[in-house]
Design a protein around this motif. Sequence first.
Motif, PDB file in Angstrom:
ATOM      1  N   VAL A  11      -3.558   1.965 -12.043  1.00 50.54           N
ATOM      2  CA  VAL A  11      -2.935   1.465 -10.811  1.00 50.54           C
ATOM      3  C   VAL A  11      -2.190   0.175 -11.123  1.00 50.54           C
ATOM      4  O   VAL A  11      -2.764  -0.754 -11.699  1.00 50.54           O
ATOM      5  N   SER A  12      -0.925   0.126 -10.744  1.00 50.46           N
ATOM      6  CA  SER A  12      -0.117  -1.064 -11.009  1.00 50.46           C
ATOM      7  C   SER A  12      -0.371  -2.126  -9.948  1.00 50.46           C
ATOM      8  O   SER A  12      -0.945  -1.857  -8.885  1.00 50.46           O
ATOM      9  N   LEU A  13       0.095  -3.329 -10.214  1.00 54.54           N
ATOM     10  CA  LEU A  13      -0.036  -4.411  -9.241  1.00 54.54           C
ATOM     11  C   LEU A  13       0.723  -4.073  -7.961  1.00 54.54           C
ATOM     12  O   LEU A  13       0.229  -4.303  -6.853  1.00 54.54           O
ATOM     13  N   VAL A  14       1.923  -3.528  -8.099  1.00 56.18           N
ATOM     14  CA  VAL A  14       2.722  -3.183  -6.916  1.00 56.18           C
ATOM     15  C   VAL A  14       2.024  -2.131  -6.074  1.00 56.18           C
ATOM     16  O   VAL A  14       2.014  -2.207  -4.838  1.00 56.18           O
ATOM     17  N   ASP A  15       1.415  -1.150  -6.743  1.00 53.40           N
ATOM     18  CA  ASP A  15       0.655  -0.135  -6.007  1.00 53.40           C
ATOM     19  C   ASP A  15      -0.512  -0.775  -5.261  1.00 53.40           C
ATOM     20  O   ASP A  15      -0.807  -0.418  -4.111  1.00 53.40           O
ATOM     21  N   ASP A  16      -1.194  -1.705  -5.914  1.00 54.02           N
ATOM     22  CA  ASP A  16      -2.319  -2.375  -5.270  1.00 54.02           C
ATOM     23  C   ASP A  16      -1.857  -3.158  -4.037  1.00 54.02           C
ATOM     24  O   ASP A  16      -2.493  -3.103  -2.982  1.00 54.02           O
TER      25      ASP A  16
ATOM     26  N   GLU B  21      -5.679   3.297  -1.990  1.00 55.30           N
ATOM     27  CA  GLU B  21      -6.565   3.976  -1.056  1.00 55.30           C
ATOM     28  C   GLU B  21      -5.987   5.331  -0.669  1.00 55.30           C
ATOM     29  O   GLU B  21      -4.770   5.503  -0.582  1.00 55.30           O
ATOM     30  N   ARG B  22      -6.895   6.280  -0.421  1.00 55.17           N
ATOM     31  CA  ARG B  22      -6.486   7.579   0.113  1.00 55.17           C
ATOM     32  C   ARG B  22      -7.311   7.849   1.358  1.00 55.17           C
ATOM     33  O   ARG B  22      -8.538   7.732   1.334  1.00 55.17           O
ATOM     34  N   LYS B  23      -6.638   8.194   2.450  1.00 54.81           N
ATOM     35  CA  LYS B  23      -7.336   8.447   3.705  1.00 54.81           C
ATOM     36  C   LYS B  23      -8.107   9.758   3.607  1.00 54.81           C
ATOM     37  O   LYS B  23      -7.550  10.813   3.303  1.00 54.81           O
ATOM     38  N   THR B  24      -9.434   9.678   3.851  1.00 52.54           N
ATOM     39  CA  THR B  24     -10.278  10.869   3.751  1.00 52.54           C
ATOM     40  C   THR B  24     -11.051  11.160   5.020  1.00 52.54           C
ATOM     41  O   THR B  24     -11.677  12.209   5.144  1.00 52.54           O
ATOM     42  N   GLY B  25     -11.049  10.225   5.967  1.00 58.39           N
ATOM     43  CA  GLY B  25     -11.808  10.406   7.205  1.00 58.39           C
ATOM     44  C   GLY B  25     -11.299   9.479   8.276  1.00 58.39           C
ATOM     45  O   GLY B  25     -10.258   8.835   8.128  1.00 58.39           O
ATOM     46  N   SER B  26     -12.041   9.398   9.375  1.00 63.27           N
ATOM     47  CA  SER B  26     -11.613   8.580  10.500  1.00 63.27           C
ATOM     48  C   SER B  26     -12.137   7.155  10.354  1.00 63.27           C
ATOM     49  O   SER B  26     -13.063   6.895   9.594  1.00 63.27           O
ATOM     50  N   GLY B  27     -11.507   6.231  11.124  1.00 66.02           N
ATOM     51  CA  GLY B  27     -11.976   4.856  11.168  1.00 66.02           C
ATOM     52  C   GLY B  27     -11.586   4.052   9.950  1.00 66.02           C
ATOM     53  O   GLY B  27     -10.881   4.514   9.056  1.00 66.02           O
ATOM     54  N   HIS B  28     -12.068   2.791   9.924  1.00 65.20           N
ATOM     55  CA  HIS B  28     -11.701   1.903   8.829  1.00 65.20           C
ATOM     56  C   HIS B  28     -12.524   2.151   7.575  1.00 65.20           C
ATOM     57  O   HIS B  28     -12.268   1.552   6.534  1.00 65.20           O
ATOM     58  N   LYS B  29     -13.508   3.044   7.629  1.00 63.50           N
ATOM     59  CA  LYS B  29     -14.316   3.353   6.451  1.00 63.50           C
ATOM     60  C   LYS B  29     -13.923   4.679   5.801  1.00 63.50           C
ATOM     61  O   LYS B  29     -14.453   5.019   4.752  1.00 63.50           O
ATOM     62  N   GLY B  30     -13.009   5.411   6.430  1.00 67.67           N
ATOM     63  CA  GLY B  30     -12.680   6.754   5.944  1.00 67.67           C
ATOM     64  C   GLY B  30     -11.663   6.742   4.829  1.00 67.67           C
ATOM     65  O   GLY B  30     -10.564   7.308   4.965  1.00 67.67           O
TER      66      GLY B  30
ATOM     67  N   THR C  21       1.174 -16.860 -16.310  1.00 69.55           N
ATOM     68  CA  THR C  21       2.572 -17.312 -16.326  1.00 69.55           C
ATOM     69  C   THR C  21       2.985 -18.045 -15.059  1.00 69.55           C
ATOM     70  O   THR C  21       4.009 -18.739 -15.047  1.00 69.55           O
ATOM     71  N   GLY C  22       2.242 -17.871 -13.977  1.00 71.59           N
ATOM     72  CA  GLY C  22       2.642 -18.479 -12.710  1.00 71.59           C
ATOM     73  C   GLY C  22       3.691 -17.689 -11.960  1.00 71.59           C
ATOM     74  O   GLY C  22       4.124 -18.083 -10.865  1.00 71.59           O
ATOM     75  N   GLU C  23       4.110 -16.560 -12.523  1.00 73.75           N
ATOM     76  CA  GLU C  23       5.166 -15.760 -11.895  1.00 73.75           C
ATOM     77  C   GLU C  23       4.666 -15.143 -10.585  1.00 73.75           C
ATOM     78  O   GLU C  23       3.545 -14.643 -10.497  1.00 73.75           O
ATOM     79  N   LEU C  24       5.538 -15.171  -9.569  1.00 73.55           N
ATOM     80  CA  LEU C  24       5.202 -14.610  -8.267  1.00 73.55           C
ATOM     81  C   LEU C  24       5.733 -13.192  -8.163  1.00 73.55           C
ATOM     82  O   LEU C  24       6.899 -12.928  -8.463  1.00 73.55           O
ATOM     83  N   THR C  25       4.880 -12.275  -7.747  1.00 70.50           N
ATOM     84  CA  THR C  25       5.288 -10.891  -7.494  1.00 70.50           C
ATOM     85  C   THR C  25       5.320 -10.674  -5.983  1.00 70.50           C
ATOM     86  O   THR C  25       4.315 -10.877  -5.303  1.00 70.50           O
ATOM     87  N   ASP C  26       6.481 -10.268  -5.481  1.00 72.54           N
ATOM     88  CA  ASP C  26       6.670 -10.126  -4.031  1.00 72.54           C
ATOM     89  C   ASP C  26       7.502  -8.869  -3.756  1.00 72.54           C
ATOM     90  O   ASP C  26       8.682  -8.941  -3.406  1.00 72.54           O
ATOM     91  N   PRO C  27       6.898  -7.696  -3.903  1.00 71.25           N
ATOM     92  CA  PRO C  27       7.681  -6.452  -3.805  1.00 71.25           C
ATOM     93  C   PRO C  27       8.034  -6.047  -2.376  1.00 71.25           C
ATOM     94  O   PRO C  27       8.887  -5.174  -2.189  1.00 71.25           O
ATOM     95  N   TYR C  28       7.427  -6.665  -1.363  1.00 70.55           N
ATOM     96  CA  TYR C  28       7.628  -6.186   0.009  1.00 70.55           C
ATOM     97  C   TYR C  28       8.222  -7.240   0.955  1.00 70.55           C
ATOM     98  O   TYR C  28       8.156  -7.097   2.166  1.00 70.55           O
ATOM     99  N   GLY C  29       8.787  -8.293   0.377  1.00 74.13           N
ATOM    100  CA  GLY C  29       9.514  -9.260   1.199  1.00 74.13           C
ATOM    101  C   GLY C  29       8.636 -10.252   1.927  1.00 74.13           C
ATOM    102  O   GLY C  29       9.011 -10.747   2.995  1.00 74.13           O
ATOM    103  N   GLY C  30       7.510 -10.592   1.352  1.00 73.70           N
ATOM    104  CA  GLY C  30       6.611 -11.526   2.017  1.00 73.70           C
ATOM    105  C   GLY C  30       7.190 -12.918   2.161  1.00 73.70           C
ATOM    106  O   GLY C  30       7.009 -13.570   3.198  1.00 73.70           O
ATOM    107  N   GLN C  31       7.914 -13.404   1.123  1.00 70.95           N
ATOM    108  CA  GLN C  31       8.513 -14.742   1.205  1.00 70.95           C
ATOM    109  C   GLN C  31       9.545 -14.803   2.325  1.00 70.95           C
ATOM    110  O   GLN C  31       9.599 -15.791   3.072  1.00 70.95           O
ATOM    111  N   HIS C  32      10.351 -13.767   2.436  1.00 72.02           N
ATOM    112  CA  HIS C  32      11.356 -13.725   3.512  1.00 72.02           C
ATOM    113  C   HIS C  32      10.673 -13.794   4.868  1.00 72.02           C
ATOM    114  O   HIS C  32      11.095 -14.557   5.755  1.00 72.02           O
TER     115      HIS C  32
END
Length: 416
Positions: free
Chosen positions: A83-88, A66-75, A105-116
Amino acid sequence: MQTYLVGGAVRDELLGQPAHDRDYVLVNATPSDIDRLLEAGYQQVGKDFPVFLSPQGEEYALARVERKTGSGHKGFSFAIEQVSLVDDLSRRDLTINAMARDLLTGELTDPYGGQHDLRAGILRHVSESFAEDPLRVFRVARFAARYPSFRLAVETREIMTQVTARGDLSQLSAERVWGETVKALAASAPRRYFEVLKDVGALQEWFPELEALDQVPQPAEHHPEGDAWIHTLMVLDQIQAGTTAEKLAALFHDIGKGLTPPEEWPRHVDHEITGGILLDEVRRRLRVPKEEFTLMRVVAEQHLRVHQVLAIRKPGRLLALLQAIRGTRVEQEAFFSSVLKVCQADARGRLGREATPYPPAAFLRGAREVLLGIRCSPEYAQLVASGVAGQDFAAELARLQIARLQQYMKSQAEPS
């Protein structure tokens, strides 16, 4: 194309809980992949980016940022090319919602420490882009209500406070705030939703009537728990298994106390009247549906009379109360029961009185049965056969009802 299970389904799986919604992200999708989805019966929805609903109703979205282009939650504008999975995952709100599992594969991707953060019980935002969507203040508060043992990360609390202080919450629509609130009321600890909003300054913007109850004293003999805000949260706790309408009625039943002049504290004369008036503004601001609003208003205006019903001496006053709380109509049994349930929660939402009996409920149910039984009586049959109609019929029926209620009140006053 790679397909990943993302968001809440992964979180719930790791918590050992059933996943109610399963959403997927498609990475490296080509136009031919999209064509195959459409040929398989998937429906494309969404104007800003491709999202596909499977025949089973599951959501598949192309990986995007996402790129912020305006105000509020719709902007926002969205990019989907390369776009990579990590970017998403970086665009998601909390770390516990920013994990993905490869379907192949069942592999878990956790780039931001969610499991912790799941193990530690922490609600933490993923990135500074969190502040670009003010609705996330309410979403985090809702997750606090869903997971009451989780604590808010210090840095997340700070960014939520900053979003509120900038005035960004005013950009939100009533429908989005109402949606988050209804979900929070259905959570295991709805009081946490309002506590978190208050803590970050967000309660004042959308729930100022509740904010006004903070530090408002009440008579200690009736409210040993403290101020009107604490009492309100305790009442909400008491009706945790109730409907959305019942919880809203509990939450707003005492808002009239917020208008009491300080020189009149700790008494709150006529707060049920001022509370009923304030609810009109609450309804306008939050777009409260009619069904929920009707119960909220009746409870706000009548809860004191319900509490004091055993002190009523005139059957006409008892009849008026029963009419006000829908106790004279067969088809309104559910509404009548909800009023009594919230009033009982109000009586028990006080320190040391959480399990005390509530005699007014049984008394009013008995009075209702007396009134409903009139339609099976010879007197009622004679009244109908007399041909009396309109206001004359209503007056004669009222006299019959009052006579029966007088007998009932006498029987309840006699020692058993």
